[in-house]
Motif scaffolding. Structure first.
Motif, PDB file in Angstrom:
ATOM      1  N   VAL A 232       0.246  10.615   8.922  1.00  0.00           N
ATOM      2  CA  VAL A 232       0.557  11.421   7.740  1.00  0.00           C
ATOM      3  C   VAL A 232      -0.585  11.394   6.739  1.00  0.00           C
ATOM      4  O   VAL A 232      -1.025  12.438   6.231  1.00  0.00           O
ATOM      5  CB  VAL A 232       1.859  10.921   7.078  1.00  0.00           C
ATOM      6  CG1 VAL A 232       2.067  11.591   5.721  1.00  0.00           C
ATOM      7  CG2 VAL A 232       3.051  11.186   7.973  1.00  0.00           C
ATOM      8  N   LEU A 233      -1.090  10.204   6.438  1.00  0.00           N
ATOM      9  CA  LEU A 233      -2.176  10.086   5.459  1.00  0.00           C
ATOM     10  C   LEU A 233      -3.453  10.751   5.961  1.00  0.00           C
ATOM     11  O   LEU A 233      -4.205  11.336   5.177  1.00  0.00           O
ATOM     12  CB  LEU A 233      -2.425   8.618   5.137  1.00  0.00           C
ATOM     13  CG  LEU A 233      -1.276   7.896   4.418  1.00  0.00           C
ATOM     14  CD1 LEU A 233      -1.583   6.417   4.257  1.00  0.00           C
ATOM     15  CD2 LEU A 233      -0.987   8.527   3.075  1.00  0.00           C
ATOM     16  N   THR A 234      -3.696  10.665   7.263  1.00  0.00           N
ATOM     17  CA  THR A 234      -4.849  11.347   7.835  1.00  0.00           C
ATOM     18  C   THR A 234      -4.709  12.862   7.691  1.00  0.00           C
ATOM     19  O   THR A 234      -5.681  13.567   7.384  1.00  0.00           O
ATOM     20  CB  THR A 234      -5.015  10.974   9.318  1.00  0.00           C
ATOM     21  OG1 THR A 234      -5.186   9.551   9.431  1.00  0.00           O
ATOM     22  CG2 THR A 234      -6.228  11.667   9.928  1.00  0.00           C
TER      23      THR A 234
ATOM     24  N   PHE B  82      -9.347   7.247   2.302  1.00  0.00           N
ATOM     25  CA  PHE B  82      -9.568   5.803   2.341  1.00  0.00           C
ATOM     26  C   PHE B  82      -8.339   5.047   2.852  1.00  0.00           C
ATOM     27  O   PHE B  82      -8.453   4.020   3.530  1.00  0.00           O
ATOM     28  CB  PHE B  82      -9.930   5.334   0.926  1.00  0.00           C
ATOM     29  CG  PHE B  82      -9.724   3.871   0.670  1.00  0.00           C
ATOM     30  CD1 PHE B  82     -10.616   2.935   1.142  1.00  0.00           C
ATOM     31  CD2 PHE B  82      -8.634   3.421  -0.060  1.00  0.00           C
ATOM     32  CE1 PHE B  82     -10.444   1.587   0.903  1.00  0.00           C
ATOM     33  CE2 PHE B  82      -8.442   2.079  -0.316  1.00  0.00           C
ATOM     34  CZ  PHE B  82      -9.358   1.153   0.177  1.00  0.00           C
ATOM     35  N   LEU B  83      -7.146   5.559   2.582  1.00  0.00           N
ATOM     36  CA  LEU B  83      -5.924   4.803   2.802  1.00  0.00           C
ATOM     37  C   LEU B  83      -5.578   4.583   4.276  1.00  0.00           C
ATOM     38  O   LEU B  83      -5.230   3.458   4.658  1.00  0.00           O
ATOM     39  CB  LEU B  83      -4.764   5.480   2.062  1.00  0.00           C
ATOM     40  CG  LEU B  83      -4.980   5.574   0.544  1.00  0.00           C
ATOM     41  CD1 LEU B  83      -3.895   6.411  -0.110  1.00  0.00           C
ATOM     42  CD2 LEU B  83      -5.042   4.182  -0.086  1.00  0.00           C
TER      43      LEU B  83
ATOM     44  N   LEU C 286       0.819  -1.201   0.000  1.00  0.00           N
ATOM     45  CA  LEU C 286       0.000   0.000   0.000  1.00  0.00           C
ATOM     46  C   LEU C 286       0.858   1.257   0.000  1.00  0.00           C
ATOM     47  O   LEU C 286       0.651   2.179  -0.796  1.00  0.00           O
ATOM     48  CB  LEU C 286      -0.925   0.003   1.219  1.00  0.00           C
ATOM     49  CG  LEU C 286      -1.734   1.275   1.444  1.00  0.00           C
ATOM     50  CD1 LEU C 286      -2.766   1.441   0.323  1.00  0.00           C
ATOM     51  CD2 LEU C 286      -2.426   1.242   2.795  1.00  0.00           C
ATOM     52  N   LEU C 287       1.857   1.291   0.885  1.00  0.00           N
ATOM     53  CA  LEU C 287       2.584   2.536   1.135  1.00  0.00           C
ATOM     54  C   LEU C 287       3.583   2.885   0.038  1.00  0.00           C
ATOM     55  O   LEU C 287       3.847   4.073  -0.193  1.00  0.00           O
ATOM     56  CB  LEU C 287       3.312   2.448   2.479  1.00  0.00           C
ATOM     57  CG  LEU C 287       2.416   2.457   3.712  1.00  0.00           C
ATOM     58  CD1 LEU C 287       3.245   2.274   4.979  1.00  0.00           C
ATOM     59  CD2 LEU C 287       1.627   3.753   3.786  1.00  0.00           C
TER      60      LEU C 287
ATOM     61  N   GLU D 294      -5.702  -6.335  -5.201  1.00  0.00           N
ATOM     62  CA  GLU D 294      -6.113  -7.560  -4.532  1.00  0.00           C
ATOM     63  C   GLU D 294      -7.299  -7.329  -3.612  1.00  0.00           C
ATOM     64  O   GLU D 294      -8.174  -8.173  -3.490  1.00  0.00           O
ATOM     65  CB  GLU D 294      -4.952  -8.116  -3.709  1.00  0.00           C
ATOM     66  CG  GLU D 294      -5.343  -9.352  -2.896  1.00  0.00           C
ATOM     67  CD  GLU D 294      -4.241  -9.793  -1.990  1.00  0.00           C
ATOM     68  OE1 GLU D 294      -4.503  -9.985  -0.798  1.00  0.00           O
ATOM     69  OE2 GLU D 294      -3.106  -9.945  -2.460  1.00  0.00           O
ATOM     70  N   ALA D 295      -7.343  -6.171  -2.969  1.00  0.00           N
ATOM     71  CA  ALA D 295      -8.269  -6.061  -1.859  1.00  0.00           C
ATOM     72  C   ALA D 295      -9.151  -4.852  -1.852  1.00  0.00           C
ATOM     73  O   ALA D 295     -10.007  -4.736  -1.009  1.00  0.00           O
ATOM     74  CB  ALA D 295      -7.467  -6.093  -0.558  1.00  0.00           C
ATOM     75  N   ALA D 296      -8.953  -3.923  -2.727  1.00  0.00           N
ATOM     76  CA  ALA D 296      -9.765  -2.732  -2.628  1.00  0.00           C
ATOM     77  C   ALA D 296     -10.187  -2.216  -3.953  1.00  0.00           C
ATOM     78  O   ALA D 296     -10.532  -1.072  -4.087  1.00  0.00           O
ATOM     79  CB  ALA D 296      -9.020  -1.665  -1.858  1.00  0.00           C
TER      80      ALA D 296
END
Length: 454
Positions: free
Chosen positions: A401-403, A143-144, A102-103, A452-454
């Motif tokens: 950070v993503l938030t 979303f992340l 993801l990152l 794969e998952a989202a």
């Protein structure tokens, strides 16, 4: 989109389709609600369609498709973790591999955007314009961090699922409903905001947990009436909550509304998510028959292969079109929200789609390099506890950070976000730093998280 499997093996094409459909609706939905206006002084503004033309809030019922992301995510993650666990993998190693997938692309995307922000700030670009662009490029980031946290909690959530099955999402839903009522009856601020934030995990966690249940056959078989109950019950509940109830119909945040369905996720959002899950299960057999066609299956696989790129980069074409057609005064501009304006939505979508196709093609070499880099840097699934602290610390920093980017954009106040940028490097670096692993433990299946998952 790889790694989705049914009970015990085999790909589940229908879940691949759900992810592909979700990607398309996210992209198209963001493009539809994004409208540009060239002001008399030559600047470009982007009025908020949902606030300016209130009836468009009903459109969010079709475009709010995030439940499909979390449903597919739970389906995939549950199977992946169980296979790793059966092979002797550790929770830290498995979580680390998911986090890397993801990152790494997110860090590259964010780094390139931040580089552009830094250059623009240095050459004196108007702070207001820079803040607006920074927000546009970060609008999908919310979303992340939620998905990253749910991925990190997957070993625990799977353990709860093995013991209590459907009672887990039911219990989470009850608690989320209580939190939602507390938020709507409170005045906001302080403790209320902190408590409300828990619903990001609870509401989306319900759908994620239903993905486990779906994969293990708890939403079908002898419970054939359960999908219908979910669809009808969720739909009726949503109607009550937004009709006589206090929640708005919009499933996307609207400026000026005192109560929101997304910030934090509300009881109404939970009801709509449950209804969406039920509807997906009800139409599954019919869609599977369509997916048996070779061309359809090929299209779904092709879209899945570029899902992460589409998700991260789909607002860049808006900036390209703004510069090419609006700054140059070439774009026709009927009154915002008028019939003429809506008539131009189709050409707008077609032009953006053509630009995005070029962006995706241009990013292919970078994607290949990232895939190779991920294989070399991700921790082993048998990561030892002595090195596991890096994974958990990196996830913690990355979530912060993503938030921040999700809430403030990449250029809040028209300034370069120094602290968040440092945090991005530190958080990603901690997760990527290879730790000690046990030999002979299989790796997590290949493929990006969104694939794969989202």
């Amino acid at each position: 989109m790889r790694g989705m499997e049914r009970n015990g093996g085999g790909r589940e094409p229908y879940v691949d389709f759900l992810r592909a459909w979700a990607i398309l609706l996210v992209v198209v939905g963001h493009w539809v609600i994004t409208g540009l206006v060239r002001l008399p002084d030559g600047e470009i503004s982007a009025p908020e369609l949902l606030a300016t033309v209130p009836w468009t809030q009903w459109l969010t019922l079709g475009f709010q498709i995030m439940p499909l992301f979390f449903l597919a995510g739970g389906y995939a993650a549950g199977g992946s973790w169980e296979r790793a666990r059966a092979g002797g993998g550790t929770a830290s190693g498995w979580v680390g591999q998911r986090a890397v997938r993801l990152l790494l692309p997110v860090a590259v995307y964010s780094g390139l955007v931040l580089l552009a922000v830094g250059v623009c700030a240095a050459v004196g670009v108007d702070p207001g314009t820079l803040a607006m662009v920074g927000w546009a490029m970060a609008m999908q980031i919310w979303f992340l961090p939620v998905y990253l946290l749910l991925s990190a909690l997957t070993p625990v959530l799977c353990a709860l699922h093995r013991r209590w099955g459907l009672y887990v999402p039911l219990g989470m839903g009850v608690v989320a409903s209580g939190v939602g009522w507390l938020v709507v009856r409170g005045e906001g601020g302080g403790v209320i905001d902190v408590v409300g934030a828990v619903n990001y995990l609870l509401v989306w966690g319900v759908v994620y947990q239903l993905g486990f249940c779906w994969r293990d056959g708890l939403l079908g078989g002898r419970r054939r009436g359960l999908p219908l109950a979910l669809a009808v019950g969720g739909g009726v509940g949503f109607a009550v909550l937004v009709g006589p109830g206090p929640w708005p119909v919009s499933l996307i945040l609207v400026t000026g509304q005192d109560v929101s369905n997304t910030n934090p996720p509300s009881v109404a959002m939970l009801a709509w998510a449950v209804a969406q899950v039920g509807l997906c299960l009800l139409v599954a057999s019919r869609v599977r028959r369509v997916l048996e066609r070779v061309r359809v299956a090929r299209a779904v696989r092709g879209l899945g292969g570029v899902s992460m790129t589409l998700y991260l980069w789909h607002m860049l074409p808006v900036l390209v079109v703004a510069a090419a057609f609006y700054l140059t005064d070439l774009a026709p501009e009927p009154r915002y929200g008028s019939a003429g304006w809506w008539a131009l939505r189709m050409p707008w979508l077609l032009v953006l789609g053509a630009v995005l196709a070029g962006v995706v093609r241009g990013l292919r070499p970078l994607e290949r390099r990232l895939a190779g880099l991920e294989g070399r840097l991700r921790p082993g699934v048998g990561l030892r506890w002595a090195a596991a602290w890096r994974v958990w610390a990196g996830i913690g920093v990355s979530v912060w950070v993503l938030t921040y980017f999700a809430g403030h954009g990449f250029a809040y106040g028209g300034r370069f976000p120094v602290a968040a940028s440092v945090g991005l490097v530190v958080g990603t670096g901690l997760v990527l730093f290879p730790g000690r692993t046990r030999a002979g433990v299989p790796a997590v299946e290949s493929g990006g998280v969104l694939e794969e998952a989202a």
